[in-house]
Design an enzyme around this catalytic site. Sequence first.
Site, short mmCIF file in Angstrom:
data_model
loop_
_atom_site.label_atom_id
_atom_site.label_comp_id
_atom_site.label_asym_id
_atom_site.label_seq_id
_atom_site.Cartn_x
_atom_site.Cartn_y
_atom_site.Cartn_z
N GLU A 128 19.60 -23.48 -0.13
CA GLU A 128 18.53 -24.43 -0.38
C GLU A 128 18.88 -25.17 -1.66
OE1 GLU A 128 16.62 -26.52 -1.30
OE2 GLU A 128 14.53 -26.05 -1.11
N GLU A 137 22.12 -32.49 -5.94
CA GLU A 137 22.55 -31.14 -6.33
C GLU A 137 23.93 -30.77 -5.80
OE1 GLU A 137 19.75 -27.90 -6.35
OE2 GLU A 137 18.05 -29.26 -6.28
#
Length: 188
Positions: A128, A137
């Site tokens: 995640e 990210e």
Amino acid sequence: MDALAVLTASLKATGKPSSPGYHYDMMHDLERNEAYAVAIAAEAEEDDFILDIGAGSGLLSLLASRSAAQHVFACEADPALAETAAAVVAANGLEARVHVLRKPSTSLSVGFGKGCDLPCKADLVVTEIFDSVLLGEGVLATLRDAHGRLLAPGGRVVPHAGTIMGVLLASATAEGMFGLQQDGPLGA
């Protein structure tokens, strides 16, 4: 969801501060967490090695530990989060099933011997490491690396797909926020 209750109780029992603010919404998104629980349960097979990339406080690792998997490796690059994940694992008595790796997944090594982090490639990767627009990210580079080095042939990934939806809009405010002026690098 009971996994969140276990995580919350574990964090309190360890005396560690809870996860950073940006984890709060994720940890308390019951629909999201239930979807991960269902997906992990559906994908995990007996004797699998599971790698949780970007383990954070360890919620997905706790969910993975409920499966028939042989072992879960929780990989977290942020030292404070890795320490919290390790404390959560210990508070739940899962040290024999869940091992916290305190480094980025791109630095993991596979094999036996000194300096190796994983005994073999993972059968299932759970992650995640998404931001609100999905591709932040470093998710693409991280998953490309995981597919190439850390995932066994025929291995699976949860989630295995994502969807980005967009809407066209004209807004002077958005143009200023994102540097989209007409004479800028994306201007006509």
